[in-house]
Design a protein around this motif. Sequence first.
Motif, short mmCIF file in Angstrom:
data_model
loop_
_atom_site.label_atom_id
_atom_site.label_comp_id
_atom_site.label_asym_id
_atom_site.label_seq_id
_atom_site.Cartn_x
_atom_site.Cartn_y
_atom_site.Cartn_z
N GLY A 29 40.81 44.06 52.27
CA GLY A 29 39.57 43.67 51.60
C GLY A 29 39.71 42.37 50.83
N VAL A 30 38.70 42.06 50.09
CA VAL A 30 38.65 40.84 49.27
C VAL A 30 39.37 41.11 47.94
N PRO A 31 40.35 40.26 47.57
CA PRO A 31 41.02 40.45 46.29
C PRO A 31 40.07 40.25 45.12
N TYR A 32 40.37 40.91 44.01
CA TYR A 32 39.48 40.86 42.85
C TYR A 32 40.28 41.12 41.57
N TRP A 33 39.67 40.82 40.43
CA TRP A 33 40.24 41.12 39.11
C TRP A 33 39.54 42.34 38.55
N PRO A 35 38.25 44.83 35.79
CA PRO A 35 37.99 44.63 34.37
C PRO A 35 39.09 45.25 33.51
N GLY A 36 39.62 44.45 32.59
CA GLY A 36 40.63 44.94 31.66
C GLY A 36 42.03 45.09 32.22
N ASP A 37 42.23 44.78 33.49
CA ASP A 37 43.56 44.91 34.10
C ASP A 37 44.22 43.53 34.12
N PRO A 38 45.47 43.42 33.68
CA PRO A 38 46.13 42.11 33.71
C PRO A 38 46.58 41.69 35.11
N PHE A 39 46.48 42.60 36.08
CA PHE A 39 46.88 42.29 37.44
C PHE A 39 45.67 42.27 38.37
N ALA A 40 45.72 41.39 39.35
CA ALA A 40 44.69 41.33 40.37
C ALA A 40 44.94 42.45 41.38
N SER A 41 43.90 42.86 42.09
CA SER A 41 43.98 43.92 43.10
C SER A 41 43.42 43.44 44.42
N CYS A 42 43.88 44.06 45.49
CA CYS A 42 43.34 43.79 46.82
C CYS A 42 43.29 45.10 47.60
N PRO A 43 42.11 45.50 48.03
CA PRO A 43 41.98 46.74 48.80
C PRO A 43 42.70 46.64 50.14
N VAL A 44 43.35 47.73 50.52
CA VAL A 44 43.95 47.84 51.85
C VAL A 44 43.76 49.29 52.29
N GLU A 45 43.35 49.46 53.53
CA GLU A 45 43.12 50.79 54.09
C GLU A 45 43.98 50.98 55.33
N TYR A 46 44.47 52.18 55.51
CA TYR A 46 45.20 52.59 56.71
C TYR A 46 44.42 53.77 57.29
N LEU A 47 43.28 53.48 57.90
CA LEU A 47 42.39 54.51 58.43
C LEU A 47 43.06 55.21 59.62
N GLY A 48 43.11 56.51 59.56
CA GLY A 48 43.75 57.29 60.60
C GLY A 48 45.18 57.65 60.25
N LEU A 49 45.68 57.09 59.15
CA LEU A 49 47.04 57.39 58.70
C LEU A 49 47.05 58.00 57.31
N VAL A 59 50.13 39.27 40.47
CA VAL A 59 49.92 38.52 39.23
C VAL A 59 48.64 37.67 39.32
N ASP A 60 48.19 37.40 40.54
CA ASP A 60 46.93 36.70 40.77
C ASP A 60 46.36 37.20 42.09
N THR A 61 45.17 36.72 42.45
CA THR A 61 44.53 37.23 43.65
C THR A 61 45.28 36.85 44.93
N LEU A 62 45.97 35.71 44.93
CA LEU A 62 46.73 35.33 46.11
C LEU A 62 47.91 36.28 46.32
N GLN A 63 48.63 36.62 45.26
CA GLN A 63 49.74 37.55 45.42
C GLN A 63 49.25 38.95 45.80
N ALA A 64 48.14 39.38 45.25
CA ALA A 64 47.58 40.68 45.62
C ALA A 64 47.23 40.69 47.11
N LEU A 65 46.65 39.61 47.60
CA LEU A 65 46.33 39.49 49.03
C LEU A 65 47.60 39.50 49.87
#
Length: 95
Positions: A29-33, A35-49, A59-65
């Motif tokens: 998914g699209v990385p995002y910040w 609210p209130g979290d010092p770390f960026a997040s990026c959704p990842v799904e393993y559908l079927g697993l 530490v930023d959206t690029l590293q989360a990606l």
Amino acid sequence: MTQRFIAERKVICEDVATGLRRNVTIRIGVPYWPPGDPFASCPVEYLGLFDEFADAKGVDTLQALQQAADVDDMLRRLGHKYRFFWESGDPYFDE
């Protein structure tokens, strides 16, 4: 909110113990910040697993990606339980 995905990979997963195969779709998914979290997040799904899988963090959206997109590392860690193949049937790893 509907999740937006920016990348997808389809593989076949074979259970080492049973030989049963299933289709797995990995979506990033699209990385995002969060609210209130010092770390960026990026959704990842393993559908079927996995039914649920935690967002990758960085530490930023690029590293989360980068963390989310490192699917080969995740699949290797599951190698004791599963074998993975491309949709063509060719082995995912050349090992």
